[in-house]
Design an enzyme around this catalytic site. Structure first.
Site, PDB file in Angstrom:
ATOM      1  N   LYS A   1       0.848  -1.206   0.000  1.00 17.26           N
ATOM      2  CA  LYS A   1       0.000   0.000   0.000  1.00 17.26           C
ATOM      3  C   LYS A   1       0.874   1.242   0.000  1.00 17.26           C
ATOM      4  CE  LYS A   1      -1.718   1.636   4.054  1.00 17.26           C
ATOM      5  NZ  LYS A   1      -1.433   3.047   4.317  1.00 17.26           N
ATOM      6  N   ASN A   2       1.899   1.236   0.897  1.00 13.01           N
ATOM      7  CA  ASN A   2       2.675   2.458   1.116  1.00 13.01           C
ATOM      8  C   ASN A   2       3.723   2.706   0.051  1.00 13.01           C
ATOM      9  OD1 ASN A   2       1.086   2.954   3.266  1.00 13.01           O
ATOM     10  ND2 ASN A   2       2.548   2.256   4.804  1.00 13.01           N
TER      11      ASN A   2
ATOM     12  N   CYS B   1      -5.103  11.669  12.239  1.00 15.17           N
ATOM     13  CA  CYS B   1      -5.849  10.410  12.285  1.00 15.17           C
ATOM     14  C   CYS B   1      -5.736   9.879  13.714  1.00 15.17           C
ATOM     15  CB  CYS B   1      -5.304   9.412  11.268  1.00 15.17           C
ATOM     16  SG  CYS B   1      -3.650   8.884  11.657  1.00 15.17           S
TER      17      CYS B   1
ATOM     18  N   ARG C   1      -0.163  14.154  12.822  1.00 12.70           N
ATOM     19  CA  ARG C   1       0.316  14.014  11.441  1.00 12.70           C
ATOM     20  C   ARG C   1       0.501  15.354  10.724  1.00 12.70           C
ATOM     21  NH1 ARG C   1      -1.083   8.642   9.923  1.00 12.70           N
ATOM     22  NH2 ARG C   1       0.625   8.759   8.429  1.00 12.70           N
TER      23      ARG C   1
ATOM     24  N   ARG D   1      -8.873  -0.306   4.307  1.00  8.28           N
ATOM     25  CA  ARG D   1      -7.934   0.675   3.741  1.00  8.28           C
ATOM     26  C   ARG D   1      -6.623   0.007   3.364  1.00  8.28           C
ATOM     27  NH1 ARG D   1      -6.224   4.801   7.570  1.00  8.28           N
ATOM     28  NH2 ARG D   1      -4.867   5.241   5.807  1.00  8.28           N
TER      29      ARG D   1
HETATM   30  C1  EPZ Z   1       4.432   6.566   6.552  1.00 11.42           C
HETATM   31  O1  EPZ Z   1       3.699   7.628   7.136  1.00 11.42           O
HETATM   32  C2  EPZ Z   1       3.432   5.434   6.397  1.00 11.42           C
HETATM   33  N1  EPZ Z   1       2.330   5.853   5.560  1.00 11.42           N
HETATM   34  C3  EPZ Z   1       2.889   5.046   7.780  1.00 11.42           C
HETATM   35  O2  EPZ Z   1       2.044   3.920   7.592  1.00 11.42           O
HETATM   36  C4  EPZ Z   1       4.063   4.648   8.668  1.00 11.42           C
HETATM   37  O3  EPZ Z   1       3.564   4.363   9.971  1.00 11.42           O
HETATM   38  C5  EPZ Z   1       5.071   5.804   8.749  1.00 11.42           C
HETATM   39  O4  EPZ Z   1       5.504   6.144   7.415  1.00 11.42           O
HETATM   40  C6  EPZ Z   1       6.291   5.465   9.575  1.00 11.42           C
HETATM   41  O5  EPZ Z   1       6.891   4.342   9.108  1.00 11.42           O
HETATM   42  C7  EPZ Z   1       2.496   5.911   4.210  1.00 11.42           C
HETATM   43  O6  EPZ Z   1       3.558   5.643   3.690  1.00 11.42           O
HETATM   44  C8  EPZ Z   1       1.300   6.325   3.405  1.00 11.42           C
HETATM   45  P1  EPZ Z   1       6.436   9.803   8.920  1.00 11.42           P
HETATM   46  P2  EPZ Z   1       4.333   9.106   7.216  1.00 11.42           P
HETATM   47  O7  EPZ Z   1       6.460  11.042   8.113  1.00 11.42           O
HETATM   48  O8  EPZ Z   1       5.242   9.311   6.091  1.00 11.42           O
HETATM   49  C9  EPZ Z   1       5.759  13.224  12.075  1.00 11.42           C
HETATM   50  C10 EPZ Z   1       0.078   2.679   7.803  1.00 11.42           C
HETATM   51  O9  EPZ Z   1      -0.483   2.162   8.783  1.00 11.42           O
HETATM   52  N2  EPZ Z   1       5.788  14.178  10.962  1.00 11.42           N
HETATM   53  O10 EPZ Z   1       7.621   8.908   8.898  1.00 11.42           O
HETATM   54  O11 EPZ Z   1       3.254  10.066   7.443  1.00 11.42           O
HETATM   55  C11 EPZ Z   1       4.571  12.276  12.024  1.00 11.42           C
HETATM   56  O12 EPZ Z   1       3.435  12.873  12.617  1.00 11.42           O
HETATM   57  C12 EPZ Z   1       0.640   4.076   7.919  1.00 11.42           C
HETATM   58  O13 EPZ Z   1       0.227   2.124   6.683  1.00 11.42           O
HETATM   59  C13 EPZ Z   1       5.816  15.534  11.262  1.00 11.42           C
HETATM   60  O14 EPZ Z   1       5.807  15.926  12.425  1.00 11.42           O
HETATM   61  O15 EPZ Z   1       5.172   8.956   8.556  1.00 11.42           O
HETATM   62  C14 EPZ Z   1       5.084  11.090  12.827  1.00 11.42           C
HETATM   63  O16 EPZ Z   1       4.911  11.347  14.198  1.00 11.42           O
HETATM   64  C15 EPZ Z   1       0.402   4.686   9.289  1.00 11.42           C
HETATM   65  N3  EPZ Z   1       5.848  16.433  10.254  1.00 11.42           N
HETATM   66  C16 EPZ Z   1       6.580  11.063  12.498  1.00 11.42           C
HETATM   67  O17 EPZ Z   1       6.900  12.359  11.972  1.00 11.42           O
HETATM   68  C17 EPZ Z   1       5.870  16.039   8.944  1.00 11.42           C
HETATM   69  O18 EPZ Z   1       5.900  16.912   8.060  1.00 11.42           O
HETATM   70  C18 EPZ Z   1       6.972  10.058  11.442  1.00 11.42           C
HETATM   71  O19 EPZ Z   1       6.051  10.213  10.403  1.00 11.42           O
HETATM   72  C19 EPZ Z   1       5.839  14.663   8.660  1.00 11.42           C
HETATM   73  C20 EPZ Z   1       5.810  13.744   9.687  1.00 11.42           C
END
Ligand code: EPZ
Length: 423
Positions: free
Chosen positions: A22-23, A117, A122, A402
């Site tokens: 998916k990701n 979410c 996020r 999803r």
């Molecule tokens: C990706 O989300 C995945 N989603 C998530 O999978 C996965 O849990 C996550 O990476 C971590 O591995 C997709 O690829 C669509 P991050 P992403 O940016 O990119 C914070 C699932 O269940 N952050 O690595 O959004 C964020 O809030 C989903 O398939 C900011 O603060 O994760 C989080 O606390 C859930 N500002 C942390 O960083 C930003 O601009 C890591 O998030 C971006 C992120």
């Protein structure tokens, strides 16, 4: 409202094939907007998130055709809009991926605040900082609750991620492909999906090096061609099924996966907990366990660490392990809330703070009415229902749809007593 009804306590047996990631699929669709030619994407999972993204892309004037059960053809020659749909976008956080190609192709993009979410706020500050380093002007229109971005021409930059961010890394890579000059990313995410994204873009003429390491370099090019790409196996779906097999004391082959993307979870399961498993190049076989697994401690961490997306399924398994276990969720501030539902089923979980729980096991789980707050807590509830005595009812299973294609049909083939009802 659709629900799953599960009668637990039945060991499963057989083989389950893993779908496309998916990701990764979501990012390939977004990256396809960089090209004006046909992009054929194979092994696309048939899940709600893909359906939502296709709707949003069509709303932008992009041609998206379903050319096979798991295949789509995207042609973004004509992008007629740069404003993401205020109705559709809030339902899919990953729509944030469309900002980069819109800026690269059209120099502007408007996006409603992507909702947070269940697992956390996020924010998208790292995306915006990365775009700003490439010359993008960003503004927030409070009363329209949206972000506005514009740039004459994206320019290469040296951007440091103050904290690793997966989709933000992918977004800046996509933005940099057609930028003027070279972009260097420091402290980039290293997920396998990022390597695959770079391989796809390079096959279309991009010049990306270092993907999968913390330092990525992208040399901007004038344009990229179309191409064909097969989505890599979903390592989180594979890991979810491996943990499900262990929890349900089953003899399962999880096929069509890439075990090398799961080294840390497999090490924890086999060497720390004592799970009996065999692995090949594209499968993992979980053998029925005769003795209780040992408890352990896991820390959710960016790749190649223990994936946060396997933390909820792992928590269910740890309720069946002996002794005291600890989970430290370092990435999301709200991703342990589902443990309250496990306690209602009979687990013994103590929340130390929003990032840490202690799990004492083994516990006898009993079926209850629970819900699926997000997709990974949702699969955790399915695993708990398969383990529990009695009947478990899971609501809000849209969240599970999803990320897991035809879940109940695939589990029924393994002998699970699970059905989908609508009431
Ligand atoms: C990706 O989300 C995945 N989603 C998530 O999978 C996965 O849990 C996550 O990476 C971590 O591995 C997709 O690829 C669509 P991050 P992403 O940016 O990119 C914070 C699932 O269940 N952050 O690595 O959004 C964020 O809030 C989903 O398939 C900011 O603060 O994760 C989080 O606390 C859930 N500002 C942390 O960083 C930003 O601009 C890591 O998030 C971006 C992120």
């Amino acid at each position: 409202m659709e629900k799953f009804i599960i009668k637990g306590g039945r060991p499963l047996k057989g083989e389950i094939k893993v779908g496309g990631a998916k990701n990764m699929a979501l990012k390939i669709f977004a990256a396809a907007l960089l090209s004006k030619e046909d992009v054929i994407i194979e092994n696309v999972p048939q899940i709600e998130d893909i359906g939502k993204l296709v709707q949003i892309m069509k709303d932008l004037g992009v041609k998206v055709e379903k050319t096979g059960k798991h295949e789509y053809t995207v042609n973004a020659k004509n992008i007629s809009k740069t404003r993401l749909s205020p109705e559709l976008t809030p339902k899919l956080r990953a729509s944030v991926m469309l900002l980069a190609p819109l800026l690269a192709r059209k120099g502007r993009a408007t996006m409603p605040h992507p909702g947070g979410c269940a697992i956390g706020r996020r924010p998208i500050d790292r995306f915006l900082e990365g775009f700003e380093s490439m010359g993008v002007e960003t503004s927030e229109d409070q009363n329209k609750n949206c972000y506005k971005l514009k740039v004459a021409k994206l320019k290469g930059s040296r951007f440091v991620f103050r904290r690793v961010a997966v989709t933000a890394t992918e977004s800046i890579v996509i933005a940099a492909v057609l930028a003027k000059g070279t972009t260097t990313l420091i402290n980039a995410a290293c997920e396998p999906e990022i390597i695959a994204l770079a391989e796809f873009l390079n096959s279309c003429g991009a010049k990306i090096s270092g993907a999968g390491t913390p330092n990525v370099t992208i040399e901007g090019v004038e344009k990229i061609s179309g191409g064909k790409f097969k989505v890599i196996p979903d390592r989180i779906e594979a890991g979810s099924f491996i943990i499900l097999a262990a929890a349900a004391r089953s003899d399962l082959v999880i096929s069509g996966c890439n075990p090398s993307h799961l080294e840390v979870p497999l090490y924890v399961l086999e060497k720390k907990m004592g799970l009996n498993l065999k692995r090949g190049n594209d499968y993992v076989r979980v053998l029925p366990r005769k003795k209780t697994l040992a408890g352990t401690e896991i820390q959710a961490h960016e790749y190649p660490g223990f994936p946060t997306d396997l933390q909820p399924p792992m928590a269910v398994l740890l309720t069946q392990a002996s002794g005291m276990s600890m989970i430290f969720e370092t990435i999301y501030e709200n991703r342990l809330v589902y443990t309250d539902m496990l306690n209602r089923m009979g687990a013994n979980i103590i929340m130390c703070d929003p990032h840490r729980v202690i799990i004492n096991g083994p516990s006898c789980l009993r079926g209850k009415k629970v819900e699926s707050p997000d997709l990974r807590a949702g699969i955790a509830m399915v695993i708990a229902g398969l383990v529990a005595e009695g009947t478990t009812e899971i609501s809000n299973i849209y969240q599970i749809d999803r990320g897991y294609e035809n879940l109940e049909k695939r589990l029924r083939k393994l002998g699970a007593d699970i059905r989908r009802i609508n009431r």
